[in-house]
Write a protein that holds these residues in place. Structure first.
Motif, PDB file in Angstrom:
ATOM      1  N   LEU A  23     110.978  93.396  31.936  1.00  0.00           N
ATOM      2  CA  LEU A  23     111.872  93.813  33.015  1.00  0.00           C
ATOM      3  C   LEU A  23     111.399  93.347  34.393  1.00  0.00           C
ATOM      4  O   LEU A  23     112.197  92.857  35.183  1.00  0.00           O
ATOM      5  CB  LEU A  23     112.048  95.331  32.993  1.00  0.00           C
ATOM      6  CG  LEU A  23     112.776  95.888  31.761  1.00  0.00           C
ATOM      7  CD1 LEU A  23     112.847  97.409  31.832  1.00  0.00           C
ATOM      8  CD2 LEU A  23     114.158  95.304  31.629  1.00  0.00           C
ATOM      9  N   ALA A  24     110.131  93.473  34.688  1.00  0.00           N
ATOM     10  CA  ALA A  24     109.632  93.090  36.017  1.00  0.00           C
ATOM     11  C   ALA A  24     109.495  91.578  36.089  1.00  0.00           C
ATOM     12  O   ALA A  24     109.176  90.918  35.104  1.00  0.00           O
ATOM     13  CB  ALA A  24     108.288  93.761  36.269  1.00  0.00           C
ATOM     14  N   LYS A  25     109.715  91.002  37.312  1.00  0.00           N
ATOM     15  CA  LYS A  25     109.603  89.553  37.488  1.00  0.00           C
ATOM     16  C   LYS A  25     108.148  89.129  37.635  1.00  0.00           C
ATOM     17  O   LYS A  25     107.776  88.066  37.196  1.00  0.00           O
ATOM     18  CB  LYS A  25     110.383  89.105  38.721  1.00  0.00           C
ATOM     19  CG  LYS A  25     111.848  88.956  38.473  1.00  0.00           C
ATOM     20  CD  LYS A  25     112.495  88.284  39.637  1.00  0.00           C
ATOM     21  CE  LYS A  25     113.915  87.929  39.315  1.00  0.00           C
ATOM     22  NZ  LYS A  25     114.542  87.113  40.317  1.00  0.00           N
ATOM     23  N   GLU A  26     107.341  89.958  38.321  1.00  0.00           N
ATOM     24  CA  GLU A  26     105.948  89.618  38.562  1.00  0.00           C
ATOM     25  C   GLU A  26     105.040  90.767  38.151  1.00  0.00           C
ATOM     26  O   GLU A  26     105.459  91.922  38.104  1.00  0.00           O
ATOM     27  CB  GLU A  26     105.740  89.285  40.041  1.00  0.00           C
ATOM     28  CG  GLU A  26     106.468  88.024  40.465  1.00  0.00           C
ATOM     29  CD  GLU A  26     106.178  87.652  41.907  1.00  0.00           C
ATOM     30  OE1 GLU A  26     105.463  88.402  42.574  1.00  0.00           O
ATOM     31  OE2 GLU A  26     106.669  86.604  42.331  1.00  0.00           O
ATOM     32  N   ASN A  27     103.771  90.399  37.863  1.00  0.00           N
ATOM     33  CA  ASN A  27     102.766  91.361  37.438  1.00  0.00           C
ATOM     34  C   ASN A  27     103.269  92.231  36.279  1.00  0.00           C
ATOM     35  O   ASN A  27     103.214  93.452  36.337  1.00  0.00           O
ATOM     36  CB  ASN A  27     102.288  92.229  38.607  1.00  0.00           C
ATOM     37  CG  ASN A  27     101.552  91.409  39.635  1.00  0.00           C
ATOM     38  OD1 ASN A  27     100.902  90.435  39.295  1.00  0.00           O
ATOM     39  ND2 ASN A  27     101.670  91.787  40.887  1.00  0.00           N
TER      40      ASN A  27
END
Length: 178
Positions: free
Chosen positions: A159-163
């Motif tokens: 779901l998250a784009k980064e980290n």
């Protein structure tokens, strides 16, 4: 010289029968004498052989007692060799597996935990991906890795784009790991 036979034919017959009986009697006595001699020789040889057997048994028992420590040590070493043989048979060269595994890991991935469960033939990977594309690339590499089966990356990790923190589970192909 003239030979006169003063015996009647009946006495001649009796004398002939007596000679036969005497010869038979002497023959039986000789057979009994030889049988007695052979029996005595057999008894003496049995006595000698029994004594020799007793000495051999005693010597063997002493030898076994003297060598019992060596026999126990040999048994212990055989047991240890058997254990080592079983361990060597089931040995897996995990360093080669981890080297190949690190080669397929993209540069922007760091692992916090790599948990290998040999009994279940499973692996669990926890870590952080710098971005989603690196995580997808890792998943594709793991799917193409011939030592892993059933790679599972939950959608919530994408779901998250980064980290992106991720938990990936998979099954190990233990028969291919050498």
């Amino acid at each position: 010289m003239i030979i006169i036979n003063l015996l009647s034919p009946g006495q001649k017959k009796d004398l002939k029968i007596k000679r036969i009986y005497t010869a038979i009697k002497e023959l039986v006595m000789l057979v009994l004498l030889f049988t007695l001699i052979i029996a005595i020789l057999l008894l003496i040889s049995k006595y000698v052989l029994d004594n020799q057997l007793a000495k051999l048994i005693e010597k063997n028992a002493l030898t076994i007692q003297e060598n019992q420590a060596i026999i126990n040590e040999i048994s212990s070493l055989n047991f240890k060799i058997e254990i080592v043989s079983r361990l060597q048979k089931d040995f897996k060269k995990w360093s080669d597996f981890l080297m190949a595994f690190s080669n397929i890991t993209p540069p922007n991935i760091s692992y916090n935990l790599i948990k290998i469960q040999y009994e279940n033939a499973s692996i669990e990977l926890r870590g952080v991906a710098k971005n989603r594309d690196d995580l997808i690339k890792l998943k594709d590499n793991l799917n193409n890795f011939n030592l892993l089966l059933n790679v599972n990356l939950p959608l919530k990790n994408l779901l998250a784009k980064e980290n992106n923190e991720f938990i990936i589970t998979a099954n190990l192909a233990l028969d291919k790991i050498r």
